[in-house]
Design a protein around this motif. Structure first.
Motif, PDB file in Angstrom:
ATOM      1  N   GLN A   1      57.981  20.503  -3.788  1.00 44.36           N
ATOM      2  CA  GLN A   1      57.878  18.995  -3.875  1.00 44.36           C
ATOM      3  C   GLN A   1      56.612  18.562  -4.039  1.00 44.36           C
ATOM      4  OE1 GLN A   1      60.044  16.935  -4.300  1.00 44.36           O
ATOM      5  NE2 GLN A   1      61.877  17.448  -4.314  1.00 44.36           N
ATOM      6  N   VAL A   2      56.514  17.226  -4.292  1.00 41.22           N
ATOM      7  CA  VAL A   2      55.089  16.744  -4.110  1.00 41.22           C
ATOM      8  C   VAL A   2      55.191  15.248  -3.215  1.00 41.22           C
ATOM      9  CG1 VAL A   2      53.459  15.262  -5.372  1.00 41.22           C
ATOM     10  CG2 VAL A   2      54.588  17.361  -6.387  1.00 41.22           C
ATOM     11  N   GLN A   3      54.135  15.027  -2.461  1.00 44.95           N
ATOM     12  CA  GLN A   3      53.967  13.999  -1.606  1.00 44.95           C
ATOM     13  C   GLN A   3      52.861  13.170  -1.860  1.00 44.95           C
ATOM     14  OE1 GLN A   3      54.430  15.701   2.328  1.00 44.95           O
ATOM     15  NE2 GLN A   3      56.511  15.366   2.517  1.00 44.95           N
ATOM     16  N   LEU A   4      52.759  11.962  -1.605  1.00 46.86           N
ATOM     17  CA  LEU A   4      51.812  11.024  -1.915  1.00 46.86           C
ATOM     18  C   LEU A   4      51.732  10.357  -0.553  1.00 46.86           C
ATOM     19  CD1 LEU A   4      52.278   9.517  -5.322  1.00 46.86           C
ATOM     20  CD2 LEU A   4      51.245  11.486  -4.849  1.00 46.86           C
ATOM     21  N   VAL A   5      50.412  10.439   0.179  1.00 45.31           N
ATOM     22  CA  VAL A   5      50.175   9.979   1.354  1.00 45.31           C
ATOM     23  C   VAL A   5      49.199   8.838   1.520  1.00 45.31           C
ATOM     24  CG1 VAL A   5      49.729  10.308   3.856  1.00 45.31           C
ATOM     25  CG2 VAL A   5      51.156  11.788   2.654  1.00 45.31           C
ATOM     26  N   GLU A   6      49.193   7.451   1.562  1.00 44.15           N
ATOM     27  CA  GLU A   6      48.352   6.596   1.638  1.00 44.15           C
ATOM     28  C   GLU A   6      47.722   6.250   2.906  1.00 44.15           C
ATOM     29  OE1 GLU A   6      51.559   4.636  -1.292  1.00 44.15           O
ATOM     30  OE2 GLU A   6      51.721   5.405   0.779  1.00 44.15           O
ATOM     31  N   SER A   7      46.624   5.709   2.832  1.00 43.76           N
ATOM     32  CA  SER A   7      45.880   5.249   4.150  1.00 43.76           C
ATOM     33  C   SER A   7      44.762   4.365   3.828  1.00 43.76           C
ATOM     34  CB  SER A   7      45.155   6.617   4.849  1.00 43.76           C
ATOM     35  OG  SER A   7      44.261   7.122   3.957  1.00 43.76           O
ATOM     36  N   GLY A   8      44.591   3.625   4.622  1.00 42.11           N
ATOM     37  CA  GLY A   8      43.321   2.583   4.829  1.00 42.11           C
ATOM     38  C   GLY A   8      43.865   1.051   4.609  1.00 42.11           C
ATOM     39  N   GLY A   9      44.992   0.917   4.810  1.00 42.99           N
ATOM     40  CA  GLY A   9      45.474  -0.561   4.891  1.00 42.99           C
ATOM     41  C   GLY A   9      45.225  -1.064   5.889  1.00 42.99           C
ATOM     42  N   GLY A  10      45.326  -2.558   6.289  1.00 44.45           N
ATOM     43  CA  GLY A  10      45.193  -3.261   7.508  1.00 44.45           C
ATOM     44  C   GLY A  10      44.919  -4.491   7.483  1.00 44.45           C
ATOM     45  N   LEU A  11      44.461  -5.336   8.320  1.00 41.79           N
ATOM     46  CA  LEU A  11      44.168  -6.617   8.372  1.00 41.79           C
ATOM     47  C   LEU A  11      42.633  -6.990   7.970  1.00 41.79           C
ATOM     48  CD1 LEU A  11      45.166  -9.546   8.854  1.00 41.79           C
ATOM     49  CD2 LEU A  11      44.690  -9.136  11.492  1.00 41.79           C
ATOM     50  N   VAL A  12      42.455  -7.805   7.312  1.00 42.34           N
ATOM     51  CA  VAL A  12      41.129  -8.095   6.809  1.00 42.34           C
ATOM     52  C   VAL A  12      40.984  -9.822   6.630  1.00 42.34           C
ATOM     53  CG1 VAL A  12      41.314  -7.639   4.551  1.00 42.34           C
ATOM     54  CG2 VAL A  12      39.269  -7.278   5.521  1.00 42.34           C
ATOM     55  N   GLN A  13      39.821 -10.247   6.925  1.00 42.25           N
ATOM     56  CA  GLN A  13      39.555 -11.630   6.696  1.00 42.25           C
ATOM     57  C   GLN A  13      39.339 -12.047   5.165  1.00 42.25           C
ATOM     58  OE1 GLN A  13      36.305 -12.905   9.141  1.00 42.25           O
ATOM     59  NE2 GLN A  13      37.693 -13.211  11.015  1.00 42.25           N
TER      60      GLN A  13
END
Length: 121
Positions: free
Chosen positions: A1-13
């Motif tokens: 199987q293949v997994q895609l894992v995202e990171s880096g989102g959040g709240l910004v002005q």
């Protein structure tokens, strides 16, 4: 199987920057196109940017000049550098990739779980 894992989102002005990352893992032979999509509340999912294995890129008109997509083929990772962010960029951002798996002769399309980006003062 293949997994895609995202990171880096959040709240910004507004006017700020964020960098999203998406790492693909699993039994991967190669990845052709990798891309980022986004979906705001009440709206359809839309393409933000895409990049081929050779580095050719494509951007939505709304992000041209502000966002930059890049990838590290050795790490099976795609990045999205987002600058000059606007409130209308607020959405869940999804990673997408066309992956050729080991022992399989046709590529399949995979999605990450999504990461929230909120642009607000």
């Amino acid at each position: 199987q293949v997994q895609l894992v995202e990171s880096g989102g959040g709240l910004v002005q507004p006017g700020g920057s964020l960098r999203l990352s998406c790492a693909a893992s699993g039994s991967i032979t190669s990845i052709s196109v990798m891309g980022w999509y986004r979906q705001a509340p009440g709206k359809q999912r839309e393409l933000v940017a895409a990049i081929s294995s050779g580095g050719s890129t494509n951007y939505a008109d709304s992000v041209k000049g502000r966002f930059t997509i890049s990838r590290d083929n050795a790490k099976n990772t795609v990045y999205l550098q987002m600058n000059s962010l606007k409130p209308e960029d607020t959405a869940v951002y999804y990673c997408n990739a066309d992956v050729l798996r080991i022992g399989v002769f046709r590529a399949s399309n995979y999605w990450g779980q999504g990461t929230q980006v909120t642009v607000s003062s």
